[in-house]
Design an enzyme around this catalytic site. Structure first.
Site, mmCIF file in Angstrom:
data_model
loop_
_atom_site.group_PDB
_atom_site.id
_atom_site.type_symbol
_atom_site.label_atom_id
_atom_site.label_comp_id
_atom_site.label_asym_id
_atom_site.label_seq_id
_atom_site.Cartn_x
_atom_site.Cartn_y
_atom_site.Cartn_z
ATOM 1 N N LYS A 148 0.993 -1.183 -0.023
ATOM 2 C CA LYS A 148 0.101 0.014 0.091
ATOM 3 C C LYS A 148 0.730 1.211 -0.092
ATOM 4 O O LYS A 148 0.687 1.983 -0.629
ATOM 5 C CB LYS A 148 -0.748 0.025 1.242
ATOM 6 C CG LYS A 148 -1.876 -1.087 1.309
ATOM 7 C CD LYS A 148 -2.784 -1.245 2.487
ATOM 8 C CE LYS A 148 -2.169 -1.254 3.827
ATOM 9 N NZ LYS A 148 -1.334 -2.453 4.091
ATOM 10 N N ARG A 177 11.804 -5.729 4.717
ATOM 11 C CA ARG A 177 11.338 -4.385 4.668
ATOM 12 C C ARG A 177 12.368 -3.671 5.362
ATOM 13 O O ARG A 177 12.648 -4.004 6.490
ATOM 14 C CB ARG A 177 9.730 -3.969 5.144
ATOM 15 C CG ARG A 177 9.575 -2.777 4.948
ATOM 16 C CD ARG A 177 7.999 -2.336 4.978
ATOM 17 N NE ARG A 177 7.285 -2.766 6.238
ATOM 18 C CZ ARG A 177 6.039 -2.473 6.429
ATOM 19 N NH1 ARG A 177 5.305 -1.935 5.370
ATOM 20 N NH2 ARG A 177 5.365 -2.939 7.487
ATOM 21 N N ARG A 211 -9.387 0.409 8.791
ATOM 22 C CA ARG A 211 -8.851 -0.796 9.426
ATOM 23 C C ARG A 211 -9.902 -1.788 9.970
ATOM 24 O O ARG A 211 -9.742 -2.794 10.371
ATOM 25 C CB ARG A 211 -7.441 -0.993 10.287
ATOM 26 C CG ARG A 211 -6.425 -1.032 9.402
ATOM 27 C CD ARG A 211 -5.034 -0.941 10.305
ATOM 28 N NE ARG A 211 -4.089 -1.629 10.113
ATOM 29 C CZ ARG A 211 -3.013 -1.086 9.495
ATOM 30 N NH1 ARG A 211 -3.007 0.123 9.154
ATOM 31 N NH2 ARG A 211 -1.871 -1.671 9.301
ATOM 32 N N ARG A 249 11.606 -2.074 11.088
ATOM 33 C CA ARG A 249 10.560 -1.677 12.188
ATOM 34 C C ARG A 249 10.422 -2.817 13.005
ATOM 35 O O ARG A 249 10.485 -3.677 12.736
ATOM 36 C CB ARG A 249 9.151 -1.547 10.993
ATOM 37 C CG ARG A 249 9.054 -0.152 10.633
ATOM 38 C CD ARG A 249 7.777 0.039 9.496
ATOM 39 N NE ARG A 249 6.556 -0.667 10.156
ATOM 40 C CZ ARG A 249 5.439 -0.490 9.655
ATOM 41 N NH1 ARG A 249 5.310 -0.008 8.412
ATOM 42 N NH2 ARG A 249 4.169 -1.076 9.966
ATOM 43 N N ARG A 305 0.031 -9.388 13.539
ATOM 44 C CA ARG A 305 -0.780 -8.213 12.487
ATOM 45 C C ARG A 305 -1.550 -8.916 11.517
ATOM 46 O O ARG A 305 -2.378 -8.494 11.020
ATOM 47 C CB ARG A 305 0.483 -7.591 12.179
ATOM 48 C CG ARG A 305 1.076 -6.569 12.866
ATOM 49 C CD ARG A 305 2.508 -6.091 12.540
ATOM 50 N NE ARG A 305 2.275 -5.340 11.410
ATOM 51 C CZ ARG A 305 3.276 -4.794 10.467
ATOM 52 N NH1 ARG A 305 4.373 -5.495 10.651
ATOM 53 N NH2 ARG A 305 3.118 -4.062 9.763
HETATM 54 P P1 ADP Z 1 2.340 -1.927 3.217
HETATM 55 O O1 ADP Z 1 2.406 -0.360 3.024
HETATM 56 O O2 ADP Z 1 0.992 -2.351 2.475
HETATM 57 O O3 ADP Z 1 2.394 -2.192 4.619
HETATM 58 P P2 ADP Z 1 4.839 -1.814 1.876
HETATM 59 O O4 ADP Z 1 4.529 -0.927 0.611
HETATM 60 O O5 ADP Z 1 5.578 -1.134 2.959
HETATM 61 O O6 ADP Z 1 3.648 -2.404 2.531
HETATM 62 O O7 ADP Z 1 5.568 -2.908 1.092
HETATM 63 C C1 ADP Z 1 5.980 -4.050 2.175
HETATM 64 C C2 ADP Z 1 7.432 -4.557 1.759
HETATM 65 O O8 ADP Z 1 7.313 -5.101 0.483
HETATM 66 C C3 ADP Z 1 8.553 -3.323 1.296
HETATM 67 O O9 ADP Z 1 9.742 -3.756 1.948
HETATM 68 C C4 ADP Z 1 8.363 -3.056 -0.035
HETATM 69 O O10 ADP Z 1 9.662 -2.586 -0.489
HETATM 70 C C5 ADP Z 1 8.032 -4.583 -0.658
HETATM 71 N N1 ADP Z 1 7.242 -4.470 -1.764
HETATM 72 C C6 ADP Z 1 6.039 -3.871 -1.918
HETATM 73 N N2 ADP Z 1 5.646 -3.964 -3.243
HETATM 74 C C7 ADP Z 1 6.365 -5.284 -3.634
HETATM 75 C C8 ADP Z 1 6.248 -6.020 -4.720
HETATM 76 N N3 ADP Z 1 5.104 -5.867 -5.787
HETATM 77 N N4 ADP Z 1 7.002 -7.024 -4.998
HETATM 78 C C9 ADP Z 1 7.835 -7.287 -3.860
HETATM 79 N N5 ADP Z 1 8.061 -6.594 -2.841
HETATM 80 C C10 ADP Z 1 7.204 -5.511 -2.533
HETATM 81 P P1 AMP Z 2 1.164 0.277 9.083
HETATM 82 O O1 AMP Z 2 2.315 1.260 8.943
HETATM 83 O O2 AMP Z 2 0.028 0.732 8.371
HETATM 84 O O3 AMP Z 2 1.438 -1.343 8.933
HETATM 85 O O4 AMP Z 2 0.614 0.679 10.600
HETATM 86 C C1 AMP Z 2 1.464 0.072 11.599
HETATM 87 C C2 AMP Z 2 0.663 -0.032 12.860
HETATM 88 O O5 AMP Z 2 0.050 1.079 13.248
HETATM 89 C C3 AMP Z 2 -0.396 -1.144 12.807
HETATM 90 O O6 AMP Z 2 -0.126 -2.491 13.027
HETATM 91 C C4 AMP Z 2 -1.343 -0.547 13.892
HETATM 92 O O7 AMP Z 2 -1.176 -1.167 15.196
HETATM 93 C C5 AMP Z 2 -1.278 1.008 13.693
HETATM 94 N N1 AMP Z 2 -2.336 1.373 12.973
HETATM 95 C C6 AMP Z 2 -2.095 2.010 11.693
HETATM 96 N N2 AMP Z 2 -3.381 2.337 11.041
HETATM 97 C C7 AMP Z 2 -4.078 2.114 12.009
HETATM 98 C C8 AMP Z 2 -5.613 2.280 12.088
HETATM 99 N N3 AMP Z 2 -6.308 2.664 10.930
HETATM 100 N N4 AMP Z 2 -6.257 1.682 13.073
HETATM 101 C C9 AMP Z 2 -5.755 1.301 13.956
HETATM 102 N N5 AMP Z 2 -4.278 0.966 14.183
HETATM 103 C C10 AMP Z 2 -3.705 1.283 13.269
#
Ligand code: ADP
Ligand code: AMP
Length: 215
Positions: free
Chosen positions: A13, A127, A88, A160, A171
């Site tokens: 995302k 990541r 969420r 992270r 998660r």
């Molecule tokens: P989200 O925001 O949904 O938690 P991220 O955008 O941070 O996910 O992506 C999670 C991890 O996967 C990051 O390390 C990113 O670089 C990697 N990633 C994102 N999209 C892809 C993809 N299409 N293929 C492989 N790795 C990806």
């Molecule tokens: P994310 O970066 O989106 O993976 O969010 C990291 C963490 O923040 C999540 O695992 C939740 O603990 C908290 N968080 C982010 N967005 C929300 C939301 N909309 N509602 C509740 N907790 C959230």
């Protein structure tokens, strides 16, 4: 355009939101980024949110909803926004609907970026993020130009805390129980789009632009 990006943690995302936000010229709003900013700065909100984030659960709805309400009231959201990681839960989605109703606008789409759990685990374990500017990398799939350093600002990349394996499993469980029902919620409203997020980053971007009808 007013968009919500749905999908499991690690589905891509944030990665896709950066591209889309540039293309659509609307802000990328990540509730996770807002919480991490507050944690880094030691604010009361950050201290409270950390308790939930470290366990792989969700920050309480009333807190999260308040933050998003304030953010959407800012001027830069008047032409649209990309919400990443919000809503969420069903109550969060209902609150978003009422905020948008008050603003006199509609959500265009909720896009579910679908990636199966096995691939999610591979993505989250590799990541790395920039603690200074928030850019996201992956040690194999999206490595930085210089090992361990952010392409944009040069800061040392970190993992992270909540990307460690035990937290990732919690998660994912939280996602399936509390967030996945939103797919049905937006489908019932006729707002749902689904994109297969299993391909490469660029391939997913192409698919997203296509379903959104963006050139
Ligand atoms: P989200 O925001 O949904 O938690 P991220 O955008 O941070 O996910 O992506 C999670 C991890 O996967 C990051 O390390 C990113 O670089 C990697 N990633 C994102 N999209 C892809 C993809 N299409 N293929 C492989 N790795 C990806
Ligand atoms: P994310 O970066 O989106 O993976 O969010 C990291 C963490 O923040 C999540 O695992 C939740 O603990 C908290 N968080 C982010 N967005 C929300 C939301 N909309 N509602 C509740 N907790 C959230």
């Amino acid at each position: 355009m007013r968009l919500v990006l749905l999908g499991a943690p690690g589905a891509g995302k944030g990665t896709q939101a950066v591209n889309l936000s540039q293309k659509l010229k609307v802000p990328h709003i990540s509730t996770g980024d807002i919480f991490r900013y507050n944690i880094r700065n030691g604010t009361p909100l950050g201290k409270m949110a950390k308790e939930y984030i470290d366990k792989g659960g969700l920050v309480p709805d009333e807190v999260t909803i308040g933050i998003v309400k304030d953010r959407l009231a800012q001027k830069d959201c008047s032409n649209g926004f990309i919400l990443d990681g919000f809503p969420r839960t069903i109550p969060q989605a209902e609150s978003l609907d009422s905020v948008l109703l008050d603003m006199g606008v509609n959500l265009d789409y909720a896009v579910d970026i679908f990636v199966p759990d096995t691939e999610i685990i591979r993505r989250l374990s590799g990541r790395r993020v920039c603690p200074a500017c928030g850019m996201t990398y992956h040690i194999h799939f999206e490595p930085p130009e210089k090992d361990g350093a952010c392409n944009g600002c040069g800061a040392a990349l970190i993992q992270r805390d909540d990307d460690r394996e035990a937290t990732v499993l919690n998660r994912l469980e939280t996602y399936h129980r509390q967030t996945e029902p939103l797919i049905g919620y937006y489908k019932a409203k006729g707002r749902l789009l689904v994109v297969d997020g299993q391909g490469k980053i660029d391939e997913t971007t192409v698919k997203l632009l296509k379903v959104l009808g963006i050139k």
